[in-house]
Design a protein around this motif. Structure first.
Motif, PDB file in Angstrom:
ATOM      1  N   UNK A 232       0.827  -1.205   0.000  1.00  0.00           N
ATOM      2  CA  UNK A 232       0.000   0.000   0.000  1.00  0.00           C
ATOM      3  C   UNK A 232       0.862   1.257   0.000  1.00  0.00           C
ATOM      4  N   UNK A 233       1.972   1.195   0.711  1.00  0.00           N
ATOM      5  CA  UNK A 233       2.886   2.331   0.704  1.00  0.00           C
ATOM      6  C   UNK A 233       3.481   2.577  -0.671  1.00  0.00           C
ATOM      7  N   UNK A 234       3.844   1.511  -1.367  1.00  0.00           N
ATOM      8  CA  UNK A 234       4.388   1.650  -2.709  1.00  0.00           C
ATOM      9  C   UNK A 234       3.338   2.172  -3.683  1.00  0.00           C
ATOM     10  N   UNK A 235       2.089   1.747  -3.495  1.00  0.00           N
ATOM     11  CA  UNK A 235       1.007   2.280  -4.319  1.00  0.00           C
ATOM     12  C   UNK A 235       0.838   3.780  -4.099  1.00  0.00           C
ATOM     13  N   UNK A 236       0.999   4.206  -2.851  1.00  0.00           N
ATOM     14  CA  UNK A 236       0.865   5.631  -2.539  1.00  0.00           C
ATOM     15  C   UNK A 236       1.904   6.452  -3.296  1.00  0.00           C
ATOM     16  N   UNK A 237       3.139   5.981  -3.313  1.00  0.00           N
ATOM     17  CA  UNK A 237       4.176   6.693  -4.066  1.00  0.00           C
ATOM     18  C   UNK A 237       3.843   6.726  -5.558  1.00  0.00           C
ATOM     19  N   UNK A 238       3.357   5.604  -6.074  1.00  0.00           N
ATOM     20  CA  UNK A 238       3.022   5.542  -7.499  1.00  0.00           C
ATOM     21  C   UNK A 238       1.898   6.481  -7.879  1.00  0.00           C
TER      22      UNK A 238
END
Length: 375
Positions: A232-238
């Motif tokens: 979810x954190x990586x999705x936020x950056x994306x």
């Protein structure tokens, strides 16, 4: 005299930058806390954090003017109190357990994390010890074994909570201070290697930690399970891209991203304010580290040098670990982002370290003309 004035101006600029960067990052934390805590009672969290910010600023200001020799003479007392605090977290009825970890002491509704304050005790005692034992650094017992026991006592009590991340951080900073003090690599490398192996074995036989490591190695396959938070954190950056979706417009903190207001507040910043802001935060920590290190090279007293270096390492290295975790570069570990994440204990300790760095820099702002020419 021109060299003295130039030295003073450089020191003043570095000190001013450290202060401005610290306050700026803390302000960013308050703004993002309100956004990240939108569904967690943001107003209540914000009020509590503002109180902690005011307390931290006051303590940091006091430490920046405290007599360092007074602190030096009380280093053993301070370290003993830190060890007592770490022991109390393990005592049933006193220590507070959250998510399987017993890292806090509960005083009414207030929770204190002694492992954070143990960082201060560790730095202060190691700085005093090596300043007093400069002639014995080449001796195995005095120069290596005893300071290693000091580090091991802190790391051992922290690992029993368990808190692998803080244990690793304390061990890394402690080993760096040993090296900076002049301890020979012929002793440091074998023991450091053995410590890394022992740490890895503990991780391997801990089901929770080894699961985090294996999930980190294949995030996408574990996106709905043990790597959910990281995914979810990586999705936020994306989603945030270069400029972000706008302050308060992010979705990950709406129960999609656990711990969005503490350990994983950096991805929320990436989603709402974009890559430019996250890189600015990284750059701010880099400039703090680089500029202070440059100035510390001119400090001749071992005590002051190690005191400031240890304080600087604890702040910057923790920031690097947090950013590495939330971006998928390091295995998931609960470690807050200095200045920005929600929490009182870490914020107070961070500003204590900032105060120590400023204090040491202040003592170097009026060198004699002879000292200035030598530098």
């Amino acid at each position: 005299m021109a060299e003295v004035r130039s030295f003073n101006r450089t020191t003043n600029w570095i000190t001013a930058y450290v202060v401005v960067a610290s306050i700026g990052l803390t302000t960013m934390g308050l703004v993002m806390l309100f956004s990240a805590g939108a569904v967690r009672g943001a107003q209540d969290l914000l009020v509590k954090q503002v109180v902690w910010v005011l307390i931290s600023l006051g303590i940091g200001a006091y430490v920046s003017f405290v007599n360092l020799e007074w602190l030096r003479n009380r280093s053993y007392i301070l370290f003993a109190l830190c060890l007592v605090g770490l022991v109390l977290t393990l005592v049933p009825g006193i220590g507070v357990k959250v998510n399987g970890a017993q890292r806090w002491i509960g005083i009414g509704s207030l929770r204190i994390q002694p492992s954070e304050f143990a960082k201060i005790g560790l730095v202060v005692l190691l700085a005093k010890y090596f300043a007093d034992k400069q002639r014995d650094i080449g001796n195995f017992a005095q120069g290596f074994f005893i300071p290693s026991l000091i580090i091991a006592s802190v790391c051992g009590l922290i690992i029993m909570q368990p808190d692998f991340g803080t244990c690793f951080l304390c061990g890394a900073v402690g080993a760096t201070l040993l090296f900076q003090a002049g301890v020979g690599l012929r002793w440091l490398l074998p023991i450091a290697s053995a410590a890394v192996v022992a740490f890895s074995v503990l991780v391997y036989f801990d089901p929770v930690r080894i699961r985090r490591v294996t999930s980190f190695l294949d995030v996408e396959a574990n996106a709905n399970d043990s790597a959910y938070q990281l995914w979810q954190g990586m999705l936020a950056f994306g989603v945030g891209g270069i400029e972000g979706v706008g302050l308060g417009m992010g979705r990950q903190q709406m129960y999609f991203l656990p711990e969005a207001h503490t350990d994983f507040i950096f991805p929320v910043i990436g989603e709402e304010l974009g890559l430019l802001t996250t890189m600015s935060i990284l750059f701010a920590f880099f400039i703090i580290f680089f500029s202070v290190c440059l100035k510390l090279r001119q400090i001749s007293r071992m005590y002051e040098y190690l005191l400031a270096m240890g304080a600087l390492l604890f702040v910057v290295l923790q920031a690097i670990i947090n950013m590495g975790v939330v971006t998928g570069c390091l295995p998931t570990k609960g470690m807050s982002l200095p200045f920005i994440s929600y929490g009182g204990s870490n914020l107070v300790v961070t500003f204590v370290f900032v105060g120590l760095v400023i204090n040491v820099l202040r003592k170097k702002d009026n060198p004699s003309p002879i000292q200035a020419r030598e530098l």
